[in-house]
Design a protein around this motif. Structure first.
Motif, PDB file in Angstrom:
ATOM      1  N   ASP A   3      35.260  49.433  47.040  1.00 56.39           N
ATOM      2  CA  ASP A   3      35.399  49.789  45.724  1.00 56.39           C
ATOM      3  C   ASP A   3      36.761  49.251  45.153  1.00 56.39           C
ATOM      4  N   HIS A  29      36.743  43.300  34.888  1.00 56.54           N
ATOM      5  CA  HIS A  29      37.265  44.739  33.922  1.00 56.54           C
ATOM      6  C   HIS A  29      39.128  44.288  34.078  1.00 56.54           C
ATOM      7  N   ASP A  31      40.624  46.675  35.259  1.00 57.27           N
ATOM      8  CA  ASP A  31      41.289  48.221  35.869  1.00 57.27           C
ATOM      9  C   ASP A  31      42.562  49.270  36.269  1.00 57.27           C
ATOM     10  N   GLY A  44      38.431  52.434  38.649  1.00 57.37           N
ATOM     11  CA  GLY A  44      38.720  51.885  37.265  1.00 57.37           C
ATOM     12  C   GLY A  44      40.084  51.382  36.840  1.00 57.37           C
ATOM     13  N   ASP A 120      33.086  41.007  40.629  1.00 61.89           N
ATOM     14  CA  ASP A 120      31.837  41.025  38.831  1.00 61.89           C
ATOM     15  C   ASP A 120      32.500  40.340  37.902  1.00 61.89           C
ATOM     16  N   THR A 130      26.843  44.006  42.857  1.00 63.17           N
ATOM     17  CA  THR A 130      27.907  44.789  42.247  1.00 63.17           C
ATOM     18  C   THR A 130      27.478  45.896  41.573  1.00 63.17           C
ATOM     19  N   GLY A 131      28.639  47.205  41.134  1.00 66.21           N
ATOM     20  CA  GLY A 131      28.138  47.802  41.038  1.00 66.21           C
ATOM     21  C   GLY A 131      28.198  48.243  39.421  1.00 66.21           C
ATOM     22  N   THR A 132      28.996  47.374  38.893  1.00 65.15           N
ATOM     23  CA  THR A 132      29.800  47.301  37.208  1.00 65.15           C
ATOM     24  C   THR A 132      29.005  45.343  36.754  1.00 65.15           C
ATOM     25  N   GLU A 134      28.246  41.820  34.787  1.00 65.42           N
ATOM     26  CA  GLU A 134      28.965  41.988  33.364  1.00 65.42           C
ATOM     27  C   GLU A 134      28.469  40.475  33.246  1.00 65.42           C
ATOM     28  N   GLU A 162      34.267  45.198  46.249  1.00 69.25           N
ATOM     29  CA  GLU A 162      32.902  45.259  44.544  1.00 69.25           C
ATOM     30  C   GLU A 162      30.991  44.594  45.644  1.00 69.25           C
TER      31      GLU A 162
END
Length: 194
Positions: A3, A29, A31, A44, A120, A130-132, A134, A162
């Motif tokens: 990550d 993001h 982060d 993040g 992502d 990926t974990g997040t 969008e 990620e």
């Protein structure tokens, strides 16, 4: 890779050698959060920690593809207040990013630059692993334009983070991630590609 937390100690080591560096950051993001569940170090927060430690030359930080949910009514304020250039995903839709990267090359100059690419940043239609994820992200061709647009910069390091292959039964995310890493290796200084 892992990550986005991994970028923080990498940039500590890079800055120890090169001083504060420029950053080309592709992500959904920013982060730059402060904490999550009471923790100051998580995926993040790495770039806020880097700013606090003086690891980044904030006038040479560009974040591309930013979008998605936020807990803050002005999610880009922290970045812009520090001088980052934030390029939201909607400014990238339906166009080539070659002109943007021309501007980025001028902004970065000949000083050290680090590339950090969160998978992502791409639309989950192309990189669901990926974990997040969008929606409404970059296309793979735009990712190549960004990375290839870094050719000629004083790139002192790079990462791709990620990627979570278990979330993509097709294997496309891992394939795309591997190709993007190959492209990053090709833009390192003194690498001959022709």
């Amino acid at each position: 890779g892992g990550d986005h937390t991994i970028t923080y100690p990498i940039l500590q080591a890079v800055a120890e050698k090169h001083g504060p560096v420029g950053l080309v950051h592709v992500d959904a993001h920013t982060d730059t959060g402060d904490t999550a569940l009471g923790e100051k170090i998580y995926h993040g927060t790495p770039f806020r920690r880097c700013v606090e430690e003086g690891l980044l030359d904030c006038s040479r930080v560009v974040q591309i593809g930013i979008r998605g949910s936020s807990y803050d009514p002005d999610p880009y304020k922290y970045c812009r207040d520090r001088g980052f250039r934030v390029v939201p995903a909607e400014e990238c839709w339906r166009k080539s990013l070659v002109p943007l990267m021309g501007e980025v090359r001028k902004q970065m100059g000949d000083k050290p630059v680090y590339i950090s690419f969160d998978i992502d940043g791409l639309d989950p239609a192309y990189a669901p692993g990926t974990g997040t994820p969008e929606v409404a992200g970059l296309m793979p061709a735009q990712a190549l334009e960004i990375i290839r647009g870094c050719k000629g910069l004083n790139v002192v390091g790079c990462d791709l983070v990620e990627v979570a292959p278990m979330y993509d039964v097709s294997g496309n995310t891992a394939l795309l991630g591997a190709n993007l890493l190959f492209e990053m290796l090709c833009v390192l200084p003194k690498v001959k590609t022709t």
